[in-house]
Scaffold this active site. Structure first.
Site, PDB file in Angstrom:
ATOM      1  N   SER A 126      11.831  58.730  21.667  1.00 12.92           N
ATOM      2  CA  SER A 126      10.476  57.956  20.852  1.00 12.92           C
ATOM      3  C   SER A 126      10.360  56.476  20.646  1.00 12.92           C
ATOM      4  O   SER A 126       9.358  56.129  20.460  1.00 12.92           O
ATOM      5  CB  SER A 126       9.715  58.859  19.695  1.00 12.92           C
ATOM      6  OG  SER A 126       9.173  60.075  20.159  1.00 12.92           O
ATOM      7  N   LYS A 180       8.441  54.299  22.591  1.00 13.78           N
ATOM      8  CA  LYS A 180       6.724  54.169  22.616  1.00 13.78           C
ATOM      9  C   LYS A 180       6.588  52.869  21.603  1.00 13.78           C
ATOM     10  O   LYS A 180       5.256  52.376  21.685  1.00 13.78           O
ATOM     11  CB  LYS A 180       6.262  55.407  21.528  1.00 13.78           C
ATOM     12  CG  LYS A 180       6.508  56.759  22.035  1.00 13.78           C
ATOM     13  CD  LYS A 180       6.344  57.896  20.829  1.00 13.78           C
ATOM     14  CE  LYS A 180       6.566  59.119  21.420  1.00 13.78           C
ATOM     15  NZ  LYS A 180       6.415  60.285  20.419  1.00 13.78           N
ATOM     16  N   TYR A 198       5.567  59.748  31.091  1.00 17.00           N
ATOM     17  CA  TYR A 198       6.177  59.814  29.630  1.00 17.00           C
ATOM     18  C   TYR A 198       7.626  60.316  29.414  1.00 17.00           C
ATOM     19  O   TYR A 198       8.344  59.871  28.647  1.00 17.00           O
ATOM     20  CB  TYR A 198       5.040  60.869  28.873  1.00 17.00           C
ATOM     21  CG  TYR A 198       5.511  60.918  27.476  1.00 17.00           C
ATOM     22  CD1 TYR A 198       5.333  60.257  26.508  1.00 17.00           C
ATOM     23  CD2 TYR A 198       6.210  62.456  27.056  1.00 17.00           C
ATOM     24  CE1 TYR A 198       5.688  60.731  25.088  1.00 17.00           C
ATOM     25  CE2 TYR A 198       6.302  62.639  25.769  1.00 17.00           C
ATOM     26  CZ  TYR A 198       6.305  61.607  24.715  1.00 17.00           C
ATOM     27  OH  TYR A 198       6.685  61.902  23.500  1.00 17.00           O
ATOM     28  N   TYR A 201       6.669  59.330  11.646  1.00 17.72           N
ATOM     29  CA  TYR A 201       5.846  60.469  11.445  1.00 17.72           C
ATOM     30  C   TYR A 201       5.556  60.733  10.164  1.00 17.72           C
ATOM     31  O   TYR A 201       5.329  59.968   9.190  1.00 17.72           O
ATOM     32  CB  TYR A 201       6.280  61.656  12.146  1.00 17.72           C
ATOM     33  CG  TYR A 201       6.952  61.046  13.645  1.00 17.72           C
ATOM     34  CD1 TYR A 201       6.159  60.578  14.505  1.00 17.72           C
ATOM     35  CD2 TYR A 201       8.479  61.281  14.029  1.00 17.72           C
ATOM     36  CE1 TYR A 201       6.505  60.311  15.835  1.00 17.72           C
ATOM     37  CE2 TYR A 201       8.897  61.020  15.230  1.00 17.72           C
ATOM     38  CZ  TYR A 201       7.711  60.241  15.981  1.00 17.72           C
ATOM     39  OH  TYR A 201       8.340  59.909  17.271  1.00 17.72           O
ATOM     40  N   VAL A 219      13.951  61.540  18.908  1.00 13.32           N
ATOM     41  CA  VAL A 219      14.854  62.582  18.545  1.00 13.32           C
ATOM     42  C   VAL A 219      16.138  62.897  19.362  1.00 13.32           C
ATOM     43  O   VAL A 219      16.936  63.439  19.070  1.00 13.32           O
ATOM     44  CB  VAL A 219      13.919  63.958  18.988  1.00 13.32           C
ATOM     45  CG1 VAL A 219      12.733  64.152  18.150  1.00 13.32           C
ATOM     46  CG2 VAL A 219      13.725  63.855  20.535  1.00 13.32           C
TER      47      VAL A 219
HETATM   48  N1  GLN Z   1      10.132  63.079  24.252  1.00  9.60           N
HETATM   49  C1  GLN Z   1      10.056  63.730  23.035  1.00  9.60           C
HETATM   50  C2  GLN Z   1       9.089  64.630  22.822  1.00  9.60           C
HETATM   51  O1  GLN Z   1       8.012  64.395  23.314  1.00  9.60           O
HETATM   52  C3  GLN Z   1      10.036  62.466  21.944  1.00  9.60           C
HETATM   53  C4  GLN Z   1       9.750  62.856  20.700  1.00  9.60           C
HETATM   54  C5  GLN Z   1      10.458  62.041  19.594  1.00  9.60           C
HETATM   55  O2  GLN Z   1      11.549  61.493  19.863  1.00  9.60           O
HETATM   56  N2  GLN Z   1      10.094  62.264  18.340  1.00  9.60           N
HETATM   57  O3  GLN Z   1       8.909  65.724  22.170  1.00  9.60           O
END
Ligand code: GLN
Length: 304
Positions: free
Chosen positions: A64, A67, A189, A240, A258
Site C-alpha cells: 500500500s 498508493k 492495482y 488506516y 502489508v
Molecule cells: N495489496 C494489499 C491489499 O490490497 C495492500 C494492503 C496494504 O498494504 N495495506 O490488500
C-alpha cells in the site's frame, strides 16, 4: 543529537526483540513466506545524503505504500479533480473494509484505504494507459534505480486471493465510480502493490514529499501545495485505523504497507523508510512503528 548512523544502528538493536510481535501478512500467501526477523531502516536527506542500517538494502513488497505514488501521479496530471471521487477523511475502519462504501454511496473515505486506492488507480489507468507501469517509472526515476520492478509472483498470489478487492471494485463500478473495466483496474492495482523495493530506494523515491514537490532531477513534480496535501492525508489516513496512534507515537506523515514497510516524511528535511514484516492488528509493521517512534524521540525530528 548523536551521529545519525549511530542513531539508526541503535534503533536496529532496540527493535530486534519486537520483530516477532504480531504476524506476517498471510492473506497474500507469497508474503507469508518472508522471515519476520528482517529489519531495515534508511534515512534519505533532502540534499541526497543517505544513511541506513540492518536489512536496508534488501527488497520487499511495497504494497500500500504504492498508493502514495499513484495519488501523486494523478495529482500531477489532474491537479485536484480526483477529490470529486474520493474523500480525505480518516476511515476508522480497516484498510480492506467495505462497510462505509455503500453508506457513502460509492465515494471512498480516503485514497489510502483499498476502495479509495482503486479509484485513484482507475484514474491513473485512464490518464496513462498503464497505471502500474507509470508508478514503476516514477519509482525508478526518483530512486535512481532502473531495476525497480513488479514481482509477478506476488501480484498473481494477490489476484488469486483478491476476492475482497474484487468485491470492492464491483461495488465502486455499481456506483459509477470506475472509468475502466473492473478486471483492468484490479490487475493494475495488484501489480502496483507487488512492486519490490529496498528501504534505500524507497526513501530516495519519497524525497519529493520532503522537498515540497521537487523531483530528484531538481524540477517540480508537484506544487508545494500538492506536496503539503499528500503529507496531510498520509498523517490522517496513511496507517488506516491506527492513524491516531501513529501520529501520537511518531508525529510524522507516514504510509504503511502489508509487506511491512513504512515511509515517513519530515518535510523540508528527509524521508525515512523502515521494514519489518511482522504486522500488528491494523496491518502496520510492529517493529517499524516502534523504530519510527524511537527515531523521532532520539532526533526530535517531528512535525510537532
Ligand atoms: N495489496 C494489499 C491489499 O490490497 C495492500 C494492503 C496494504 O498494504 N495495506 O490488500
Amino acid at each position: 543529537m548523536e551521529d545519525l548512523q549511530e542513531v539508526l544502528e541503535g534503533i536496529v538493536e532496540h527493535v530486534a526483540p519486537l520483530c516477532r510481535d504480531g504476524a506476517v501478512a498471510s492473506y497474500i500467501p507469497s508474503l507469508g513466506e518472508i522471515s519476520p526477523e528482517k529489519f531495515g531502516i534508511c534515512v534519505a536527506m533532502a540534499d541526497g545524503e543517505v544513511y541506513g542500517a540492518g536489512d536496508w538494502q534488501e527488497p520487499f513488497s511495497i504494497q500500500s505504500i504504492s498508493k502514495v505514488f499513484s495519488l501523486a501521479l494523478v495529482m500531477s496530471y489532474d491537479y485536484d479533480s480526483i477529490w470529486q471521487r474520493v474523500s480525505r477523511e480518516p476511515s476508522g475502519t480497516p484498510f480492506n473494509s467495505m462497510i462505509q462504501l455503500e453508506a457513502d454511496q460509492g465515494i471512498p473515505r480516503n485514497p489510502f484505504i483499498n476502495a479509495g486506492a482503486l479509484v485513484v488507480t482507475d484514474r491513473l489507468l485512464s490518464l496513462t494507459g498503464d497505471a502500474a507501469g507509470s508508478i514503476r517509472g516514477l519509482l525508478r526515476l526518483e530512486s535512481g534505480n532502473p531495476a525497480v520492478d513488479i514481482d509477478a509472483v506476488v501480484a498473481a498470489s494477490e489476484a488469486d486471493h483478491g476476492h475482497r478487492n474484487a468485491s470492492m471494485a464491483h461495488l465502486l463500478a455499481s456506483y459509477g465510480n470506475l472509468e475502466n473495466p473492473v478486471d483492468e483496474v484490479l490487475a493494475a492495482y495488484f501489480n502496483q502493490c507487488a512492486i519490490e523495493m529496498c528501504c534505500e530506494d524507497l526513501a530516495r523515491a519519497s524525497l519529493f514529499l520532503a522537498r515540497h514537490g521537487v523531483a530528484a532531477g531538481g524540477t517540480p513534480f508537484l506544487s508545494p501545495n500538492q506536496s503539503k496535501r499528500i503529507n496531510a492525508v498520509m498523517l490522517t489516513c496513511g496507517t488506516y485505523d491506527a492513524a491516531g496512534e501513529f501520529a501520537y507515537h511518531v508525529g510524522l506523515p507516514g504510509k504503511s504497507g502489508v509487506g511491512g514497510g513504512i515511509v515517513a516524511i519530515v518535510p523540508g528535511r528527509c524521508a525515512i523508510t523502515v521494514w519489518g514484516p511482522s504486522l500488528g492488528p491494523n496491518g502496520n509493521s510492529v517493529a517499524g512503528i516502534a523504530a519510527l517512534d524511537e527515531f523521532t524521540t532520539r532526533t526530535g525530528w517531528s512535525i510537532f
